[in-house]
Design a protein around this motif. Sequence first.
Motif, PDB file in Angstrom:
ATOM      1  N   SER A 188       0.615  -1.426  -0.409  1.00 56.74           N
ATOM      2  CA  SER A 188      -0.481  -0.281  -0.282  1.00 56.74           C
ATOM      3  C   SER A 188       1.133   1.315   0.399  1.00 56.74           C
ATOM      4  O   SER A 188       0.361   2.278  -0.544  1.00 56.74           O
ATOM      5  N   PHE A 189       1.753   1.430   0.430  1.00 56.35           N
ATOM      6  CA  PHE A 189       3.026   2.371   0.260  1.00 56.35           C
ATOM      7  C   PHE A 189       3.687   2.584  -1.049  1.00 56.35           C
ATOM      8  O   PHE A 189       3.810   2.983  -1.145  1.00 56.35           O
ATOM      9  N   MET A 190       3.319   1.992  -1.476  1.00 56.12           N
ATOM     10  CA  MET A 190       4.435   1.712  -2.577  1.00 56.12           C
ATOM     11  C   MET A 190       3.640   2.197  -3.610  1.00 56.12           C
ATOM     12  O   MET A 190       4.051   2.961  -4.339  1.00 56.12           O
ATOM     13  N   ILE A 191       2.095   1.953  -3.467  1.00 55.27           N
ATOM     14  CA  ILE A 191       1.144   2.810  -4.373  1.00 55.27           C
ATOM     15  C   ILE A 191       0.848   3.736  -3.981  1.00 55.27           C
ATOM     16  O   ILE A 191       0.639   4.853  -4.967  1.00 55.27           O
ATOM     17  N   ASN A 192       0.241   4.039  -2.801  1.00 55.46           N
ATOM     18  CA  ASN A 192       0.066   5.590  -2.225  1.00 55.46           C
ATOM     19  C   ASN A 192       0.424   6.079  -1.243  1.00 55.46           C
ATOM     20  O   ASN A 192       0.140   7.884  -0.984  1.00 55.46           O
ATOM     21  N   GLY A 193       1.535   5.780  -1.133  1.00 56.58           N
ATOM     22  CA  GLY A 193       2.150   6.437  -0.066  1.00 56.58           C
ATOM     23  C   GLY A 193       2.485   6.360   1.608  1.00 56.58           C
ATOM     24  O   GLY A 193       1.248   5.301   1.352  1.00 56.58           O
ATOM     25  N   THR A 194       2.316   7.478   2.206  1.00 57.00           N
ATOM     26  CA  THR A 194       2.260   7.268   3.636  1.00 57.00           C
ATOM     27  C   THR A 194      -0.184   7.598   3.721  1.00 57.00           C
ATOM     28  O   THR A 194       0.598   9.031   3.331  1.00 57.00           O
ATOM     29  N   PRO A 195       0.009   7.128   4.531  1.00 53.06           N
ATOM     30  CA  PRO A 195      -1.797   7.289   4.854  1.00 53.06           C
ATOM     31  C   PRO A 195      -2.150   8.941   6.000  1.00 53.06           C
ATOM     32  O   PRO A 195      -0.811   8.891   6.750  1.00 53.06           O
ATOM     33  N   GLU A 196      -3.116   9.266   5.252  1.00 54.23           N
ATOM     34  CA  GLU A 196      -3.161  10.456   6.148  1.00 54.23           C
ATOM     35  C   GLU A 196      -3.470  10.191   7.722  1.00 54.23           C
ATOM     36  O   GLU A 196      -3.670  10.792   8.873  1.00 54.23           O
ATOM     37  N   LYS A 218      -6.022   5.452   4.705  1.00 53.21           N
ATOM     38  CA  LYS A 218      -6.880   6.797   4.093  1.00 53.21           C
ATOM     39  C   LYS A 218      -6.116   8.015   3.967  1.00 53.21           C
ATOM     40  O   LYS A 218      -5.149   8.242   4.414  1.00 53.21           O
ATOM     41  N   TYR A 219      -6.130   7.842   2.393  1.00 55.84           N
ATOM     42  CA  TYR A 219      -5.318   9.059   2.299  1.00 55.84           C
ATOM     43  C   TYR A 219      -5.979  10.681   1.733  1.00 55.84           C
ATOM     44  O   TYR A 219      -6.822  10.657   1.451  1.00 55.84           O
ATOM     45  N   PRO A 220      -5.148  11.229   1.414  1.00 59.33           N
ATOM     46  CA  PRO A 220      -5.659  12.916   0.932  1.00 59.33           C
ATOM     47  C   PRO A 220      -6.265  12.671  -0.193  1.00 59.33           C
ATOM     48  O   PRO A 220      -7.256  13.412   0.216  1.00 59.33           O
ATOM     49  N   ASN A 221      -6.370  11.980  -0.817  1.00 59.18           N
ATOM     50  CA  ASN A 221      -7.882  11.556  -2.396  1.00 59.18           C
ATOM     51  C   ASN A 221      -8.325  11.091  -1.948  1.00 59.18           C
ATOM     52  O   ASN A 221      -9.174  11.141  -3.218  1.00 59.18           O
ATOM     53  N   GLY A 222      -8.979  10.538  -0.789  1.00 56.56           N
ATOM     54  CA  GLY A 222      -9.906   9.653  -0.612  1.00 56.56           C
ATOM     55  C   GLY A 222      -9.571   8.401  -0.862  1.00 56.56           C
ATOM     56  O   GLY A 222     -10.794   7.801  -0.605  1.00 56.56           O
ATOM     57  N   SER A 223      -8.815   8.302  -1.359  1.00 56.63           N
ATOM     58  CA  SER A 223      -8.395   6.521  -1.969  1.00 56.63           C
ATOM     59  C   SER A 223      -8.432   5.855  -0.766  1.00 56.63           C
ATOM     60  O   SER A 223      -7.289   6.454   0.683  1.00 56.63           O
TER      61      SER A 223
END
Length: 329
Positions: A188-196, A218-223
């Motif tokens: 998940s980090f490889m794909i989206n980075g650090t979650p918010e 959950k990520y900043p873009n809502g993903s």
Amino acid sequence: MSKKIRWGILGTGRIARAFAEGVSNAKNAKLHAIGSRTKESAEMFAHEWNIPLPCSSYQELAENKSIDAIYIATPHTEHVSNTLLCLENGKGVLCEKPIAVNAHQVELMIQKSKEKNVLLMEGMWSRFPPLMEKVRDILKNKEIGEVRTIQADFGFRPENIDPVGRLFNPDLAGGSLLDVGIYPISLSFMINGTPESFVTEWTKGRTGVDEQASMIFKYPNGSMALLHSSIQADTRQEAFISGTEGSIRIHKQCWKPQVMTITEWKTGKVRKIESPFIGNGFNYEIEHFSQLLLDGKKESPIMPLQESLSIISTLDKIRQRWDLRYPCD
């Protein structure tokens, strides 16, 4: 003949044997030394794998001038001290995942690698097979659009439940999170980075370690990423990456990626890509690390140190939510 990196292995357990097999299929590496706490163990391992230099202590291994790189194959709790020893002696270090038990330990390791100007990388071997390179290309080229959801899991039931063994012993930082949960988390980090932000639940076992864990990132873009680990039960061990225009399914085992299916939403087109391992798969991270050393690089672009630190920092926060501390914390 092109130069080959001369490898030493620190530790003689199961993962050390998997690494030794991997070196035999790596084009730019050769196995040169093995280090153990005892002369008998080192000599036995050296004989088994035809290694020219058995070392009867970790110190002897780290100080040997004929070794270019060392793979840390000891339990989680020993990673920091073993890595610092090797870095102090100028050796490139590939440290088996998790790179350490907590963020403070990782910070010490990164600081030492920079102080000594020596290559250090976490051994997250699932990032390096050819299929995972294809996954990164697909995501980079937006072939499935913007990623909206990641689902990934890794669970298995051990044949023997040993309360003092590596998996269930708090003194060895046992539990599902660091042993197998780190695979879907790293993906998940490889794909989206650090979650918010995240939410999490866990199942506490009799020995006090987490025997099951679930996380929603959950990520900043809502993903979002839905992640699960277990040492109580076998799971599908798959990953599903769903985007606005398509999806990627990494078939069992997603931590040993060799088969994926790509689906396009609009056309309904389905592609299956198979990329079988050459050897046991460890050879890919070995070749990557060895080439970094040959090129004089000090950090990996595929498994950068800051990302390893971000991952372990997130694992620390997850354990804080559970109120789970290891004796070595």
